[in-house]
Design a protein around this motif. Structure first.
Motif, PDB file in Angstrom:
ATOM      1  N   THR A   1       9.165  -3.516   4.632  1.00 44.42           N
ATOM      2  CA  THR A   1       8.377  -4.799   3.936  1.00 44.42           C
ATOM      3  C   THR A   1       8.239  -4.490   2.599  1.00 44.42           C
ATOM      4  OG1 THR A   1       8.061  -5.520   6.181  1.00 44.42           O
ATOM      5  CG2 THR A   1       7.100  -6.762   4.514  1.00 44.42           C
ATOM      6  N   ASP A   2       8.549  -5.189   1.668  1.00 43.29           N
ATOM      7  CA  ASP A   2       8.256  -5.175   0.342  1.00 43.29           C
ATOM      8  C   ASP A   2       7.526  -6.067  -0.309  1.00 43.29           C
ATOM      9  OD1 ASP A   2       9.796  -2.495   0.689  1.00 43.29           O
ATOM     10  OD2 ASP A   2      11.512  -3.281  -0.581  1.00 43.29           O
ATOM     11  N   PHE A   3       6.572  -5.803  -1.034  1.00 45.46           N
ATOM     12  CA  PHE A   3       6.029  -6.925  -1.802  1.00 45.46           C
ATOM     13  C   PHE A   3       6.257  -6.692  -3.274  1.00 45.46           C
ATOM     14  CE2 PHE A   3       3.859  -6.179   2.058  1.00 45.46           C
ATOM     15  CZ  PHE A   3       3.486  -7.605   2.377  1.00 45.46           C
ATOM     16  N   LEU A   4       7.350  -7.500  -3.762  1.00 41.70           N
ATOM     17  CA  LEU A   4       7.627  -7.503  -5.238  1.00 41.70           C
ATOM     18  C   LEU A   4       7.000  -8.456  -6.261  1.00 41.70           C
ATOM     19  CD1 LEU A   4      11.489  -7.594  -4.249  1.00 41.70           C
ATOM     20  CD2 LEU A   4      10.075  -5.561  -4.364  1.00 41.70           C
ATOM     21  N   GLU A   5       6.956  -7.903  -7.134  1.00 40.31           N
ATOM     22  CA  GLU A   5       6.368  -8.730  -8.302  1.00 40.31           C
ATOM     23  C   GLU A   5       7.172  -9.911  -8.677  1.00 40.31           C
ATOM     24  OE1 GLU A   5       4.273  -8.219 -13.033  1.00 40.31           O
ATOM     25  OE2 GLU A   5       5.220  -6.392 -11.844  1.00 40.31           O
ATOM     26  N   ARG A   6       6.793 -11.062  -8.559  1.00 41.52           N
ATOM     27  CA  ARG A   6       7.811 -12.277  -8.347  1.00 41.52           C
ATOM     28  C   ARG A   6       8.607 -12.306  -9.523  1.00 41.52           C
ATOM     29  NH1 ARG A   6       3.979 -15.421  -7.526  1.00 41.52           N
ATOM     30  NH2 ARG A   6       3.693 -15.268  -5.624  1.00 41.52           N
ATOM     31  N   GLY A   7      10.118 -12.371  -9.389  1.00 43.79           N
ATOM     32  CA  GLY A   7      10.904 -12.455 -10.457  1.00 43.79           C
ATOM     33  C   GLY A   7      11.465 -11.117 -10.883  1.00 43.79           C
ATOM     34  N   THR A   8      10.955  -9.991 -10.306  1.00 46.81           N
ATOM     35  CA  THR A   8      11.406  -8.798 -10.673  1.00 46.81           C
ATOM     36  C   THR A   8      11.864  -7.868  -9.304  1.00 46.81           C
ATOM     37  OG1 THR A   8       9.418  -7.803 -10.472  1.00 46.81           O
ATOM     38  CG2 THR A   8       9.760  -8.918 -12.466  1.00 46.81           C
ATOM     39  N   ASP A   9      12.345  -6.633  -9.610  1.00 45.96           N
ATOM     40  CA  ASP A   9      12.515  -5.958  -8.499  1.00 45.96           C
ATOM     41  C   ASP A   9      11.451  -4.871  -8.221  1.00 45.96           C
ATOM     42  OD1 ASP A   9      14.916  -6.978  -7.824  1.00 45.96           O
ATOM     43  OD2 ASP A   9      15.945  -5.766  -9.337  1.00 45.96           O
ATOM     44  N   ASN A  10      10.381  -5.098  -9.022  1.00 45.16           N
ATOM     45  CA  ASN A  10       9.217  -4.087  -9.073  1.00 45.16           C
ATOM     46  C   ASN A  10       8.537  -4.100  -7.623  1.00 45.16           C
ATOM     47  OD1 ASN A  10       7.326  -2.278 -10.023  1.00 45.16           O
ATOM     48  ND2 ASN A  10       5.843  -3.988 -10.689  1.00 45.16           N
ATOM     49  N   VAL A  11       8.567  -2.868  -7.084  1.00 42.31           N
ATOM     50  CA  VAL A  11       7.803  -2.738  -5.725  1.00 42.31           C
ATOM     51  C   VAL A  11       6.337  -2.576  -6.050  1.00 42.31           C
ATOM     52  CG1 VAL A  11       7.770  -1.505  -3.655  1.00 42.31           C
ATOM     53  CG2 VAL A  11       9.894  -2.278  -4.627  1.00 42.31           C
ATOM     54  N   VAL A  12       5.344  -3.573  -5.849  1.00 41.07           N
ATOM     55  CA  VAL A  12       3.954  -3.134  -6.003  1.00 41.07           C
ATOM     56  C   VAL A  12       3.512  -2.535  -4.656  1.00 41.07           C
ATOM     57  CG1 VAL A  12       1.919  -4.260  -6.268  1.00 41.07           C
ATOM     58  CG2 VAL A  12       3.779  -5.112  -7.548  1.00 41.07           C
ATOM     59  N   PHE A  13       3.947  -3.015  -3.398  1.00 40.24           N
ATOM     60  CA  PHE A  13       3.464  -2.353  -2.021  1.00 40.24           C
ATOM     61  C   PHE A  13       4.845  -2.580  -1.263  1.00 40.24           C
ATOM     62  CE2 PHE A  13       1.403  -2.543   2.099  1.00 40.24           C
ATOM     63  CZ  PHE A  13       0.753  -1.426   2.098  1.00 40.24           C
ATOM     64  N   ARG A  14       4.677  -1.203  -0.591  1.00 46.28           N
ATOM     65  CA  ARG A  14       6.092  -0.994   0.284  1.00 46.28           C
ATOM     66  C   ARG A  14       5.458  -0.503   1.654  1.00 46.28           C
ATOM     67  NH1 ARG A  14      11.102   1.305  -1.678  1.00 46.28           N
ATOM     68  NH2 ARG A  14      11.840  -0.702  -1.962  1.00 46.28           N
ATOM     69  N   THR A  15       5.582  -1.077   2.753  1.00 48.81           N
ATOM     70  CA  THR A  15       5.181  -0.727   4.166  1.00 48.81           C
ATOM     71  C   THR A  15       6.369  -0.872   5.193  1.00 48.81           C
ATOM     72  OG1 THR A  15       3.597  -0.600   5.731  1.00 48.81           O
ATOM     73  CG2 THR A  15       4.328  -2.742   4.779  1.00 48.81           C
ATOM     74  N   CYS A  16       6.180  -0.345   6.261  1.00 52.70           N
ATOM     75  CA  CYS A  16       7.317  -0.142   7.549  1.00 52.70           C
ATOM     76  C   CYS A  16       6.505  -0.634   8.952  1.00 52.70           C
ATOM     77  CB  CYS A  16       8.421   1.023   7.305  1.00 52.70           C
ATOM     78  SG  CYS A  16       7.471   2.335   7.709  1.00 52.70           S
ATOM     79  N   PRO A  17       7.439  -1.078   9.659  1.00 56.62           N
ATOM     80  CA  PRO A  17       6.630  -1.081  11.133  1.00 56.62           C
ATOM     81  C   PRO A  17       6.113   0.170  11.670  1.00 56.62           C
ATOM     82  CG  PRO A  17       8.781  -2.467  10.932  1.00 56.62           C
ATOM     83  CD  PRO A  17       8.679  -1.476   9.792  1.00 56.62           C
TER      84      PRO A  17
END
Length: 298
Positions: free
Chosen positions: A42-58
């Protein structure tokens, strides 16, 4: 605290909870939640970009703590609501002494604003089903630290982390474990001790001194720490597997090196010269693993 590969490695070494790197609420409010099917994250991307601000997984859902920098209760709540269903807890950083944090009224700047601390924590607790905690530093006097800790306990948080240094202290200054112990004895909730845990033996020493545990990835291995070379290569493999940001991976490797060596030696200089994940894999002899992962991903 660290990125997804670092947190998963800590979990494999025995950590019960892991912390993400501090993320400022202003920045997180500009993010959107995206399911990454290829990685299973589950990625939290800066809106409009591919920049991953926070990434997690189950896999880490029930142990990862999202660490946030904030100076406003309403803004903190809005940011927390974006991620609260994907993490085990939300932690407010009230101990960061860096200028960018203090100038924004965040981190250690909150230590002198107990009313604002109360507002932030109670607002989050009343409006979230997710666990809410916070981390502080030592104040100028033992009594001040204990009084603040007691006020925080009254907000209803289930745990409090305490870093054993004051704002004016530098990383090279020894952590004051005895002052953390004062907080432990004054509260009825669990206290997480932080500061000067560099080796597995330090884990027992800080536990004995404060009666609470703390550590970093390899310190959780009950039979003692793994060789640094194994730790670094494992971290590189996990960074490749989870497509960790190259800048973040390089920074973590340099921090690991500084625990036992010098960045001016060939390895440290080699990391600085790496411009791609393939470069980093080559440096650590993980070219075959890199090619295998990339070929299967494509």
């Amino acid at each position: 605290m660290g990125s997804l590969p670092f947190r998963l490695m800590a979990a494999e070494y025995g950590a019960d909870i892991t912390y993400g790197e501090e993320i400022i609420d202003h920045k997180f409010l500009k993010c959107e939640r995206v399911t990454n099917e290829s990685l299973g994250t589950t990625d939290f991307l800066e809106r409009g970009t591919d920049n991953v601000v926070f990434r997690t997984c189950p896999k880490e859902r029930d142990m990862v703590v999202f660490q946030m920098g904030t100076s406003d209760a309403v803004r903190a709540l809005k940011a927390a609501q974006i991620v609260c269903n994907d993490v085990a807890a939300i932690d407010i950083n009230m101990g960061c002494p860096k200028s960018f944090s203090i100038s924004g009224g965040m981190g250690a700047a909150l230590l002198s604003k107990p009313e604002l601390i109360h507002d932030i924590l109670t607002t989050l607790r009343r409006n979230l089903d997710t666990t809410v905690t916070c981390k502080i530093r030592l104040l100028n006097t033992r009594q001040d630290t204990v009084e603040l800790a007691r006020r925080i306990e009254k907000t209803g948080v289930p745990a409090l982390a305490v870093h054993g240094r004051k704002v004016k202290d530098r990383p090279k200054d020894p952590a004051k474990w005895d002052e953390i112990a004062d907080v432990v004895s004054a509260l009825s909730i669990p206290v997480i001790a932080n500061g000067d845990v560099f080796e597995y033996d330090d884990f027992k020493r800080i536990k004995d001194a404060t009666e609470v545990p703390c550590g970093t990835p390899q310190f959780f291995v009950p039979k003692g720490k793994k060789p640094w070379e194994d730790v670094k290569r494992e971290y590189v493999r996990k960074s490749i597997l989870w497509e960790n940001d190259l800048k973040s991976t390089k920074q973590t490797l340099k921090e690991l090196i500084m625990h036992y060596s010098c960045l001016e030696l060939p390895e440290g200089k080699g990391i600085n010269k790496c411009d791609t994940g393939a470069d980093l894999a080559k440096l650590y002899g993980e070219e075959d693993y890199y090619n295998f992962v990339v070929s299967n991903r494509n």
